[in-house]
Scaffold this motif. Structure first.
Motif, PDB file in Angstrom:
ATOM      1  N   SER A  98       0.618  -1.178  -0.086  1.00 18.55           N
ATOM      2  CA  SER A  98      -0.170   0.081   0.014  1.00 18.55           C
ATOM      3  C   SER A  98       0.825   1.206   0.035  1.00 18.55           C
ATOM      4  CB  SER A  98      -0.997   0.115   0.999  1.00 18.55           C
ATOM      5  OG  SER A  98      -0.236   0.036   2.296  1.00 18.55           O
ATOM      6  N   PHE A  99       1.989   1.149   0.214  1.00 16.11           N
ATOM      7  CA  PHE A  99       2.908   2.350   0.557  1.00 16.11           C
ATOM      8  C   PHE A  99       4.104   2.325  -0.555  1.00 16.11           C
ATOM      9  CE2 PHE A  99       1.057   1.993   4.431  1.00 16.11           C
ATOM     10  CZ  PHE A  99       0.610   3.478   4.561  1.00 16.11           C
ATOM     11  N   ALA A 100       4.234   1.197  -1.596  1.00 13.84           N
ATOM     12  CA  ALA A 100       5.171   1.011  -2.510  1.00 13.84           C
ATOM     13  C   ALA A 100       4.913   2.190  -3.733  1.00 13.84           C
ATOM     14  CB  ALA A 100       5.101  -0.231  -3.340  1.00 13.84           C
ATOM     15  N   PRO A 101       6.140   2.888  -3.899  1.00 17.74           N
ATOM     16  CA  PRO A 101       6.012   4.103  -5.171  1.00 17.74           C
ATOM     17  C   PRO A 101       5.277   3.573  -6.323  1.00 17.74           C
ATOM     18  CG  PRO A 101       8.134   3.283  -4.571  1.00 17.74           C
ATOM     19  CD  PRO A 101       7.523   2.696  -3.710  1.00 17.74           C
ATOM     20  N   GLU A 102       4.976   4.339  -7.144  1.00 16.50           N
ATOM     21  CA  GLU A 102       4.426   3.944  -8.416  1.00 16.50           C
ATOM     22  C   GLU A 102       5.261   3.200  -9.188  1.00 16.50           C
ATOM     23  OE1 GLU A 102       1.166   4.560  -9.425  1.00 16.50           O
ATOM     24  OE2 GLU A 102       0.749   5.261  -7.379  1.00 16.50           O
ATOM     25  N   MET A 103       4.988   2.006  -9.355  1.00 12.26           N
ATOM     26  CA  MET A 103       5.881   0.980 -10.137  1.00 12.26           C
ATOM     27  C   MET A 103       4.897  -0.175 -10.797  1.00 12.26           C
ATOM     28  SD  MET A 103       7.760  -0.781  -7.172  1.00 12.26           S
ATOM     29  CE  MET A 103       8.624   0.709  -6.792  1.00 12.26           C
ATOM     30  N   SER A 104       5.454  -1.116 -11.623  1.00 12.25           N
ATOM     31  CA  SER A 104       4.734  -2.243 -12.308  1.00 12.25           C
ATOM     32  C   SER A 104       4.229  -2.950 -11.124  1.00 12.25           C
ATOM     33  CB  SER A 104       5.395  -2.917 -13.159  1.00 12.25           C
ATOM     34  OG  SER A 104       6.561  -3.527 -12.487  1.00 12.25           O
ATOM     35  N   PRO A 105       2.992  -3.513 -11.282  1.00 15.02           N
ATOM     36  CA  PRO A 105       2.545  -4.692  -9.841  1.00 15.02           C
ATOM     37  C   PRO A 105       3.395  -5.545  -9.815  1.00 15.02           C
ATOM     38  CG  PRO A 105       0.986  -3.992 -11.724  1.00 15.02           C
ATOM     39  CD  PRO A 105       2.079  -3.211 -12.369  1.00 15.02           C
ATOM     40  N   ILE A 106       4.141  -5.987 -10.663  1.00 12.05           N
ATOM     41  CA  ILE A 106       5.049  -7.362 -10.230  1.00 12.05           C
ATOM     42  C   ILE A 106       6.080  -6.747  -9.287  1.00 12.05           C
ATOM     43  CG2 ILE A 106       6.825  -8.943 -11.285  1.00 12.05           C
ATOM     44  CD1 ILE A 106       4.815  -9.233 -13.806  1.00 12.05           C
ATOM     45  N   VAL A 107       6.698  -5.739  -9.845  1.00  9.49           N
ATOM     46  CA  VAL A 107       7.777  -5.115  -8.904  1.00  9.49           C
ATOM     47  C   VAL A 107       7.284  -4.606  -7.670  1.00  9.49           C
ATOM     48  CG1 VAL A 107       9.654  -3.225  -8.451  1.00  9.49           C
ATOM     49  CG2 VAL A 107       9.116  -4.281 -10.890  1.00  9.49           C
ATOM     50  N   GLN A 108       6.099  -4.136  -7.422  1.00 14.50           N
ATOM     51  CA  GLN A 108       5.336  -3.657  -6.414  1.00 14.50           C
ATOM     52  C   GLN A 108       5.035  -4.680  -5.298  1.00 14.50           C
ATOM     53  OE1 GLN A 108       1.249  -2.300  -6.774  1.00 14.50           O
ATOM     54  NE2 GLN A 108       1.249  -1.325  -4.705  1.00 14.50           N
ATOM     55  N   TRP A 109       4.709  -5.808  -5.755  1.00 16.34           N
ATOM     56  CA  TRP A 109       4.227  -6.943  -4.930  1.00 16.34           C
ATOM     57  C   TRP A 109       5.613  -7.867  -4.722  1.00 16.34           C
ATOM     58  CZ3 TRP A 109       0.105  -7.139  -2.121  1.00 16.34           C
ATOM     59  CH2 TRP A 109      -0.852  -6.319  -2.732  1.00 16.34           C
ATOM     60  N   THR A 110       6.548  -7.725  -5.393  1.00 16.14           N
ATOM     61  CA  THR A 110       7.710  -8.581  -5.218  1.00 16.14           C
ATOM     62  C   THR A 110       8.393  -7.945  -3.949  1.00 16.14           C
ATOM     63  OG1 THR A 110       8.045  -9.264  -7.384  1.00 16.14           O
ATOM     64  CG2 THR A 110       9.860  -9.490  -5.956  1.00 16.14           C
ATOM     65  N   LEU A 111       8.602  -6.479  -4.300  1.00 16.61           N
ATOM     66  CA  LEU A 111       9.075  -5.666  -3.068  1.00 16.61           C
ATOM     67  C   LEU A 111       8.394  -5.890  -1.762  1.00 16.61           C
ATOM     68  CD1 LEU A 111      10.545  -2.401  -4.868  1.00 16.61           C
ATOM     69  CD2 LEU A 111      11.861  -4.249  -3.650  1.00 16.61           C
ATOM     70  N   ALA A 112       6.964  -5.732  -1.675  1.00 21.44           N
ATOM     71  CA  ALA A 112       6.106  -5.863  -0.679  1.00 21.44           C
ATOM     72  C   ALA A 112       6.386  -7.078  -0.110  1.00 21.44           C
ATOM     73  CB  ALA A 112       4.675  -5.569  -1.177  1.00 21.44           C
ATOM     74  N   LEU A 113       6.435  -8.354  -0.938  1.00 25.35           N
ATOM     75  CA  LEU A 113       6.352  -9.617  -0.296  1.00 25.35           C
ATOM     76  C   LEU A 113       7.727  -9.756   0.533  1.00 25.35           C
ATOM     77  CD1 LEU A 113       5.211 -12.416  -0.256  1.00 25.35           C
ATOM     78  CD2 LEU A 113       6.636 -13.053  -2.422  1.00 25.35           C
ATOM     79  N   VAL A 114       8.995  -9.123  -0.243  1.00 24.64           N
ATOM     80  CA  VAL A 114      10.225  -9.320   0.427  1.00 24.64           C
ATOM     81  C   VAL A 114      10.277  -8.463   1.613  1.00 24.64           C
ATOM     82  CG1 VAL A 114      12.884  -9.060   0.181  1.00 24.64           C
ATOM     83  CG2 VAL A 114      11.300 -10.221  -1.716  1.00 24.64           C
ATOM     84  N   ILE A 115      10.101  -7.167   1.395  1.00 20.45           N
ATOM     85  CA  ILE A 115      10.391  -6.289   2.549  1.00 20.45           C
ATOM     86  C   ILE A 115       9.094  -6.115   3.639  1.00 20.45           C
ATOM     87  CG2 ILE A 115      10.370  -3.698   3.222  1.00 20.45           C
ATOM     88  CD1 ILE A 115      11.772  -3.480   0.496  1.00 20.45           C
ATOM     89  N   GLY A 116       8.019  -6.404   3.532  1.00 17.41           N
ATOM     90  CA  GLY A 116       6.898  -6.164   4.346  1.00 17.41           C
ATOM     91  C   GLY A 116       6.678  -7.563   4.800  1.00 17.41           C
ATOM     92  N   GLY A 117       6.388  -8.578   3.838  1.00 23.65           N
ATOM     93  CA  GLY A 117       6.357 -10.087   4.386  1.00 23.65           C
ATOM     94  C   GLY A 117       7.487 -10.410   5.258  1.00 23.65           C
ATOM     95  N   GLY A 118       8.474 -10.073   4.866  1.00 24.82           N
ATOM     96  CA  GLY A 118       9.869 -10.498   5.659  1.00 24.82           C
ATOM     97  C   GLY A 118       9.999  -9.708   6.912  1.00 24.82           C
ATOM     98  N   THR A 119       9.550  -8.417   6.952  1.00 22.11           N
ATOM     99  CA  THR A 119       9.564  -7.672   8.231  1.00 22.11           C
ATOM    100  C   THR A 119       8.590  -8.176   9.325  1.00 22.11           C
ATOM    101  OG1 THR A 119      10.484  -5.603   7.603  1.00 22.11           O
ATOM    102  CG2 THR A 119       9.354  -5.667   9.462  1.00 22.11           C
ATOM    103  N   ALA A 120       7.321  -8.688   8.750  1.00 20.16           N
ATOM    104  CA  ALA A 120       6.408  -9.122   9.600  1.00 20.16           C
ATOM    105  C   ALA A 120       6.775 -10.588  10.176  1.00 20.16           C
ATOM    106  CB  ALA A 120       4.976  -9.235   8.853  1.00 20.16           C
ATOM    107  N   GLY A 121       7.530 -11.200   9.177  1.00 21.55           N
ATOM    108  CA  GLY A 121       7.913 -12.530   9.376  1.00 21.55           C
ATOM    109  C   GLY A 121       8.978 -12.679  10.402  1.00 21.55           C
ATOM    110  N   LEU A 122      10.049 -11.779  10.696  1.00 22.24           N
ATOM    111  CA  LEU A 122      10.825 -11.616  11.555  1.00 22.24           C
ATOM    112  C   LEU A 122      10.392 -11.274  12.925  1.00 22.24           C
ATOM    113  CD1 LEU A 122      13.893  -9.777   9.678  1.00 22.24           C
ATOM    114  CD2 LEU A 122      13.786 -12.138  10.627  1.00 22.24           C
ATOM    115  N   THR A 123       9.500 -10.142  13.041  1.00 25.30           N
ATOM    116  CA  THR A 123       8.915  -9.705  14.319  1.00 25.30           C
ATOM    117  C   THR A 123       8.174 -11.104  14.844  1.00 25.30           C
ATOM    118  OG1 THR A 123       7.124  -8.538  13.078  1.00 25.30           O
ATOM    119  CG2 THR A 123       9.029  -7.574  13.949  1.00 25.30           C
ATOM    120  N   LYS A 124       7.348 -11.602  14.001  1.00 24.37           N
ATOM    121  CA  LYS A 124       6.468 -12.658  14.494  1.00 24.37           C
ATOM    122  C   LYS A 124       7.391 -13.861  14.947  1.00 24.37           C
ATOM    123  CE  LYS A 124       2.671 -14.764  15.309  1.00 24.37           C
ATOM    124  NZ  LYS A 124       2.268 -14.375  16.565  1.00 24.37           N
ATOM    125  N   GLY A 125       8.227 -13.923  14.033  1.00 24.59           N
ATOM    126  CA  GLY A 125       9.348 -15.107  14.547  1.00 24.59           C
ATOM    127  C   GLY A 125       9.897 -14.923  15.831  1.00 24.59           C
TER     128      GLY A 125
END
Length: 196
Positions: A98-125
């Motif tokens: 939801s906060f990724a800059p204007e970019m192609s959806p593939i790049v947006q969701w890949t970055l979100a998965l790595v950065i956002g999902g990774g961050t949530a995964g680390l704190t949850k872990g």
């Protein structure tokens, strides 16, 4: 158009901070994001317009309340941890997207998965390791205290992320470094080095 500027940095810190909060409580940052967008404080991308609806706000509020109550029921808190781990990863990904800059959806969701999902995964872990340790030491008696701490951190981090994303981002980076160290130590079983 520059890909990286001050607004992009603030949006990145906001996204990573809310993603980290998802590792403590899945629905608290989603509720905060929905509330901030419904009130007009945050403008989300068009593919996440559904988060800005009053219906989504109600759903997130109910889910948040049920999640909070569930963590105070002794046998249910462990079951919730099992479900909340992948859910935190998904919530962190959605929040970061939801906060990724204007970019192609593939790049947006890949970055979100790595950065956002990774961050949530680390704190949850990190919280899963603390809960296992808490249960092992106290037989589960201290788990409600840990649940309260997790809730306070999730609320505080979500509010701080929306109010002052730079401060929240700095705190989250520190938490992530600590989480990586603790998770590494847990899985490698290396005792901390003692001075001679």
């Amino acid at each position: 158009m520059t890909l990286f500027n001050l607004d992009t940095l603030i949006e990145f810190l906001l996204g990573i901070s809310l993603s980290a909060a998802a590792g403590f409580r899945v629905f608290v940052p989603l509720l905060a994001l929905s509330m901030a967008s419904v009130l007009g404080h945050i403008n989300l991308p068009t593919d996440l317009d559904w988060v800005e609806t009053p219906q989504a706000l109600v759903v997130f509020a109910v889910a948040c309340l049920l999640e909070i109550i569930g963590y105070y029921i002794p046998w249910l808190d462990h079951l919730l941890d099992t479900v909340a781990t992948p859910a935190a990863f998904i919530a962190g990904t959605i929040v970061a997207a939801s906060f990724a800059p204007e970019m192609s959806p593939i790049v947006q969701w890949t970055l979100a998965l790595v950065i956002g999902g990774g961050t949530a995964g680390l704190t949850k872990g990190l919280m899963n390791i603390l809960r296992i340790t808490s249960t092992g030491v106290s037989g589960g008696l201290t788990n409600p205290v840990l649940s309260t701490i997790e809730l306070v951190i999730a609320i505080g981090l979500s509010v701080l992320a929306i109010a002052t994303p730079v401060v929240a981002g700095i705190i989250v980076i520190g938490v992530l470094i600590f989480a990586i160290q603790r998770i590494w130590k847990f899985f490698t079983g290396k005792p901390s080095s003692q001075p001679n």
